[in-house]
Scaffold this motif. Structure first.
Motif, short mmCIF file in Angstrom:
data_model
loop_
_atom_site.label_atom_id
_atom_site.label_comp_id
_atom_site.label_asym_id
_atom_site.label_seq_id
_atom_site.Cartn_x
_atom_site.Cartn_y
_atom_site.Cartn_z
N ARG A 343 0.82 -1.21 0.00
CA ARG A 343 0.00 0.00 0.00
C ARG A 343 0.86 1.27 0.00
N LEU A 344 2.00 1.22 0.75
CA LEU A 344 2.85 2.42 0.82
C LEU A 344 3.62 2.67 -0.48
N LEU A 345 4.01 1.60 -1.13
CA LEU A 345 4.85 1.73 -2.32
C LEU A 345 4.12 1.24 -3.56
N SER A 346 2.81 1.55 -3.63
CA SER A 346 2.00 1.05 -4.74
C SER A 346 2.41 1.67 -6.07
N PHE A 347 3.08 2.84 -6.00
CA PHE A 347 3.48 3.49 -7.26
C PHE A 347 4.71 2.86 -7.89
N PHE A 348 5.41 2.02 -7.11
CA PHE A 348 6.62 1.41 -7.65
C PHE A 348 6.30 0.03 -8.17
N LEU A 349 6.26 -0.06 -9.46
CA LEU A 349 5.78 -1.28 -10.12
C LEU A 349 6.60 -2.51 -9.76
N MET A 350 7.88 -2.44 -9.70
CA MET A 350 8.72 -3.60 -9.46
C MET A 350 8.49 -4.16 -8.05
N ILE A 351 8.37 -3.24 -7.09
CA ILE A 351 8.15 -3.70 -5.70
C ILE A 351 6.80 -4.40 -5.59
N ILE A 352 5.77 -3.82 -6.26
CA ILE A 352 4.44 -4.44 -6.22
C ILE A 352 4.47 -5.84 -6.82
N LEU A 353 5.20 -5.99 -7.94
CA LEU A 353 5.27 -7.30 -8.57
C LEU A 353 5.97 -8.31 -7.67
N SER A 354 7.08 -7.87 -7.05
CA SER A 354 7.81 -8.80 -6.17
C SER A 354 6.98 -9.21 -4.96
N LEU A 355 6.29 -8.23 -4.39
CA LEU A 355 5.44 -8.54 -3.24
C LEU A 355 4.28 -9.46 -3.64
N THR A 356 3.77 -9.26 -4.87
CA THR A 356 2.68 -10.12 -5.35
C THR A 356 3.15 -11.56 -5.47
N ILE A 357 4.34 -11.72 -6.05
CA ILE A 357 4.91 -13.08 -6.17
C ILE A 357 5.11 -13.70 -4.79
N TYR A 358 5.64 -12.89 -3.85
CA TYR A 358 5.88 -13.40 -2.49
C TYR A 358 4.56 -13.77 -1.81
N SER A 359 3.56 -12.93 -2.07
CA SER A 359 2.24 -13.19 -1.48
C SER A 359 1.67 -14.50 -1.99
N ILE A 360 1.80 -14.72 -3.31
CA ILE A 360 1.29 -15.99 -3.88
C ILE A 360 2.03 -17.17 -3.27
N TYR A 361 3.34 -17.03 -3.13
CA TYR A 361 4.13 -18.13 -2.55
C TYR A 361 3.70 -18.42 -1.11
N SER A 362 3.50 -17.34 -0.35
CA SER A 362 3.10 -17.52 1.06
C SER A 362 1.75 -18.21 1.17
N THR A 363 0.82 -17.82 0.27
CA THR A 363 -0.51 -18.43 0.31
C THR A 363 -0.44 -19.93 0.04
N ILE A 364 0.37 -20.29 -0.98
CA ILE A 364 0.52 -21.71 -1.30
C ILE A 364 1.14 -22.47 -0.13
N SER A 365 2.16 -21.86 0.50
CA SER A 365 2.85 -22.50 1.62
C SER A 365 1.90 -22.72 2.80
N ILE A 366 1.10 -21.68 3.08
CA ILE A 366 0.14 -21.80 4.19
C ILE A 366 -0.89 -22.88 3.89
N SER A 367 -1.35 -22.92 2.64
CA SER A 367 -2.35 -23.93 2.25
C SER A 367 -1.81 -25.34 2.44
N ARG A 368 -0.52 -25.53 2.06
CA ARG A 368 0.07 -26.86 2.21
C ARG A 368 0.19 -27.25 3.68
N LYS A 369 0.61 -26.30 4.48
CA LYS A 369 0.77 -26.61 5.91
C LYS A 369 -0.57 -26.89 6.58
N LYS A 370 -1.61 -26.17 6.16
CA LYS A 370 -2.94 -26.45 6.70
C LYS A 370 -3.41 -27.84 6.30
N LYS A 371 -3.08 -28.23 5.07
CA LYS A 371 -3.46 -29.57 4.62
C LYS A 371 -2.76 -30.63 5.46
#
Length: 912
Positions: A343-371
């Motif tokens: 939210r703070l650095l939404s204007f910086f495209l590269m940071i948003i993309l990296s955080l998006t990738i990290y977010s997707i990875y974290s979601t998958i990891s959490i889903s696996r651990k819950k399983k």
């Protein structure tokens, strides 16, 4: 540049949408849990399990309040939950009564309340979850009784006063112990669930009663304290200790059992995860049970190590779950900080993309651990089920033995039926009356009755063991009742010159007794008296009133008596005195005592110069439950071979004389016992046409023959009598046939199941041939009355009428088909049978059985009714009407019309 700014703006809007969605996901289900205290190991385990379950459910916001064993603190905690408008409240009450009002307040505020472990007063809560504390008390009592080898003296240490578990455990424990005279509770200590409340009062009791065999404490901490107290007196090896909780902790129940401190402990499950699941169902308004009971078992030396290993695995899995949940929370925190960074650095495209990738990875990891966590949780559940299955297998094995024992007793009744029926026929035979053979035949009859009573005692013994007897007490003049039973023994007394007398000053005194059960008590006591009293002896029954509102009934004889050192064992099942050289089953006196206890009375034995059994019963009915009282006394059946407890036979049906009819009624006997079939065929063939089936083709035979009446057994090879009766009553082709069940199963459950299957009469073996014949005549007579009703109301039958609904539906459908085709000259009986989905023969037999005329005559009657309508309308001449209705000629039509209405068609037309 414009395109770059446009892309950044779109990414910023996407970020805002993502934040908005995240805020919506933040809405959670608020669950408030008011705990009694967390210093107790059991409650710590409960907190851990409910927290683990909550951690698996991200939609749940769980708040736990510890009342520190203070009732006022707990009330304030619940008030705070109500004020915060939580979605569900879970309460583990410290005491029942003080929390009732605040729980009701929560219900009125629309917040469902789940009561855990301990109940409140009344039923004004949403649901309850916990172990069955009454059953825990009963399990403890049964464990002590089955493992006792000593004095039978017991000390009970209860929980805190006002606590529902303490009250219910004590109630269940006393229910079982008080039924067994060998055991006695020599002292009760009211503890407060903690160790220090036990030591001083227990030491005092043990000093006065050093021969105590068992101490039952309502939790393991008090049981350990009891052991420590006994150790100070040097009694820890002589006394066995039984606790409740069975925790797998330091100084917990399992450890104490393994170290031989406790003889056993009863597992008291915490149910934390079940509590949260149930709370969520309440929130989602899913259907739930009011009372939800957790399963429990006894832990002793036989299974302590197995259960410890299972619980260690559960604890290890829970530890793994907690560590993984902590890791998940750390990852969720990292995810949240990364999201803020987006939210703070939404204007910086590269940071948003990296955080998006990290977010997707974290979601998958959490889903696996819950399983993984779900799989681990399922493993724990499966292990729990394995333990429960092991307990069920042991229970089924014991039940199979008892069912074999009961089934064998039932099977004895069929051969006894044949013996007694043939013997009764011989006794009534004029050729042997007055000959020496009659005495031998009567001796066979007497011993058959004796064998029958022994079988009934075996079945009564099973019912007592399963606690299936229900008292049916009625107001009875005890003098008249006693005199009536004595009549059966006066012949024996006269033959052996025994002075047999009844002593009673007040012949009008009344008692509430179950006449059937008390008859068995009298019979057992008098049978023993006559068995062990020599010729020229004396047997006396005396009835007297006591000042303590009781009546004493004494059975005294001048027989051989019972050794003094064996008096305490007389009422034990299968006991035989050392001086008893007579044949005896050893269960008569045991059953007598159980029947007296059902009346809330006592029975005792004195043996000096003979034996004296003394029964003491309370006057009035205040000591009985309303369900144990009947207002109309049931007739005492003193003829052992007529076991028809549920049969009301009308005394006279002389209006129906089956044997005098020109055409015999047909009777189908469904029975696989060849001897019984031969007997019934010999006795009934003069009056009925007999057909036989062994049960394998019963349905087919009934459909083929369509008999007037059926006699059917229950225990058959393929289908039992219940299934056969149900199928025949459901099928229109056979629904009108009366069915008599003739079976050895005489308990009320079997009779009720038979009536629910649609049978018309239920008779039990051994049976009286005269009652069987009268039952057949009665049912045929009722069938004749029903036929008269149908014959006289044939055109006014309504399908929804309450009287004979199956037959009425059949007749209504048949009449509708005939009326629809009444003007079709080609319509035949075969067409009608096809439309009714029955064969031509079955149609003839069904119509003949219901209305007494054949189907052709019935169709003609319907046509003539239609002809009368057409003659009234005056639209057609007589010839046209005759041919339109399928009559071969006007002359034949006129003859048939005059036979039915008494006047010719021409006269009928003129008069209308």
């Amino acid at each position: 540049m414009y395109q770059f700014l446009k892309n950044i703006l779109m990414l910023f809007l996407a970020s805002l949408i993502l934040v908005s969605c995240k805020q919506k996901q933040g809405d959670k289900i608020k669950v408030g849990f008011s705990q009694a205290m967390t210093t107790d190991d059991w409650r710590k385990q409960m907190n851990i399990s409910i927290k683990v379950e909550a951690s698996l459910r991200p939609e749940v916001d769980l708040t736990i309040k510890d009342a520190d064993n203070n009732v006022q603190n707990q009330i304030e905690d619940i008030e705070k939950f109500i004020a915060d408008k939580v979605d569900v409240i879970i309460v583990s009450p410290i005491q029942s009564k003080p929390l009732t009002a605040v729980v009701e307040k929560s219900i009125k505020a629309g917040i469902p309340v789940l009561v855990v472990d301990r109940k409140i007063d009344g039923e004004n809560y949403s649901a309850y979850l916990g172990a069955d504390n009454i059953e825990i008390g009963r399990i403890a009592a049964r464990y002590i009784i089955s493992n006792s080898k000593g004095s039978g003296k017991i000390i009970e240490i209860t929980g805190a006063s006002g606590s529902s578990p303490a009250y219910e455990r004590s109630l269940g424990f006393n229910q079982i112990i008080t039924k067994n005279n060998r055991f006695k509770i020599n002292g009760t200590i009211h503890g407060d669930w903690e160790k220090e409340s036990v030591k001083v009062p227990l030491k005092t009791i043990l000093e006065q009663n050093p021969d105590i065999e068992y101490i039952f404490a309502h939790n393991d901490r008090m049981a350990l304290s009891a052991w420590e107290t006994a150790k100070t007196l040097g009694l820890e090896k002589k006394i066995k200790f039984l606790g409740v909780d069975g925790l797998n902790t330091v100084n917990g129940g399992i450890e104490l059992v393994k170290s031989d401190v406790l003889d056993g402990t009863i597992l008291y499950p915490t149910g934390g995860n079940e509590a949260l699941k149930l709370a969520l169902k309440m929130y989602n308004k899913e259907p739930i049970s009011k009372n939800n009971i957790l399963n429990t078992i006894v832990i002793d030396q036989n299974n302590a190590e197995i259960i410890e290993n299972q619980m260690d695995k559960v604890d290890q899995q829970q530890a793994v779950i907690e560590s993984q949940q902590r890791a998940i929370k750390v990852q969720e925190g990292e995810y949240a900080s990364q999201n803020n960074l987006v939210r703070l650095l939404s204007f910086f495209l590269m940071i948003i993309l990296s955080l998006t990738i990290y977010s997707i990875y974290s979601t998958i990891s959490i889903s696996r651990k819950k399983k993984q966590l779900e799989n681990i949780n399922q493993t724990v559940i499966d292990q729990n089920h394995e333990i429960q299955e092991m307990a069920k297998i042991a229970e089924k094995s014991n039940e199979a033995k008892l069912n074999f024992f009961t089934g064998l007793s039932h099977e004895f009744k069929t051969p006894i039926t044949l013996i007694m029926s043939y013997v009764e026929s011989l006794i009534e035979n004029e050729k042997i009356k007055g000959t020496a053979l009659i005495d031998e035949v009567k001796l066979i009859h007497k011993n058959s009755n004796r064998l029958l009573r022994l079988i009934n005692q075996l079945l009564d013994f099973r019912k007592i063991e399963e606690q299936k007897f229900t008292l049916r007490a009625s107001n009875t003049k005890i003098y008249d009742f006693t005199n009536e039973v004595m009549t059966n023994f006066k012949g024996e007394a006269s033959r052996r010159n025994i002075d047999f007398q009844l002593i009673c000053k007040n012949k009008n005194m009344e008692l509430f007794i179950d006449r059937g059960l008390m008859d068995k008590v009298y019979f057992n006591l008098l049978s023993n008296a006559f068995k062990f009293t020599p010729d020229n002896g004396k047997i006396a029954i005396s009835i007297s009133e006591n000042q303590d509102n009781t009546i004493k009934i004494s059975f005294k004889d001048s027989g051989i008596g019972i050794p003094e050192n064996e008096l305490s064992n007389v009422f034990n099942p299968f006991f035989r005195a050392s001086n008893n050289n007579k044949n005896s089953s050893g269960i008569g006196l045991h059953l007598s005592k159980e029947f007296v206890l059902l009346h809330h009375g006592t029975i005792e034995l004195k043996s000096k110069q003979g034996s004296e059994f003394i029964i003491t019963l309370l006057k009035g009915s205040s000591h009985l439950q309303p369900s144990e009282i009947i207002h109309k006394a049931e007739n005492l059946n003193v003829t052992p071979n007529l076991i028809t407890d549920y049969l009301d036979v009308e005394p006279d049906f002389s209006q129906l004389n089956v044997s005098s009819q020109l055409e015999k009624h047909s009777l189908l006997i469904i029975e696989d016992n060849i001897d019984l079939v031969t007997f019934l065929k010999a006795k009934l063939s003069n009056e009925y046409v007999i057909n036989i089936s062994d049960g394998s083709d019963a349905i087919e035979r009934a459909m083929e023959i369509v008999p007037d009446i059926i006699i059917c057994d229950i225990n058959l090879a393929d289908k039992d009598g219940y299934e056969i009766s149900k199928e025949l009553k459901k099928d229109l082709r056979t629904s009108h046939i009366p069915i008599i069940i003739l079976t050895a199963q005489s308990n009320k459950e079997s009779v009720l199941k038979g009536l629910q299957s649609g049978v018309d009469q239920y008779l039990t073996k051994p049976f009286s041939l005269s009652i069987l014949k009268q039952s057949i005549s009665s049912l045929l007579f009722n069938r004749e009355k029903l036929r008269y009703y149908y014959t006289n109301n044939i055109y006014r039958i309504e399908p929804e009428s309450k009287f004979g609904n199956q037959e009425q539906s059949f007749i209504t459908k048949m009449n509708d088909i005939i009326k629809f085709n009444v003007e079709n000259p080609k319509f035949s009986v075969e067409d009608l049978a096809y439309k009714l989905s029955v064969s031509r023969v079955q149609l003839y037999r069904k119509v003949k059985a219901i209305i007494g005329i054949n189907i052709s005559d019935h169709i003609n009657n319907v046509k003539l009714e239609k002809a009368a309508e057409l003659l009234k309308s005056n639209k057609m001449n007589i010839s046209e009407i005759a041919y339109s209705l399928g009559f071969s000629s006007p002359n034949y039509f006129s003859t048939a019309f005059k036979n039915k209405f008494g006047i010719s068609p021409k006269e009928y037309k003129s008069s209308n």
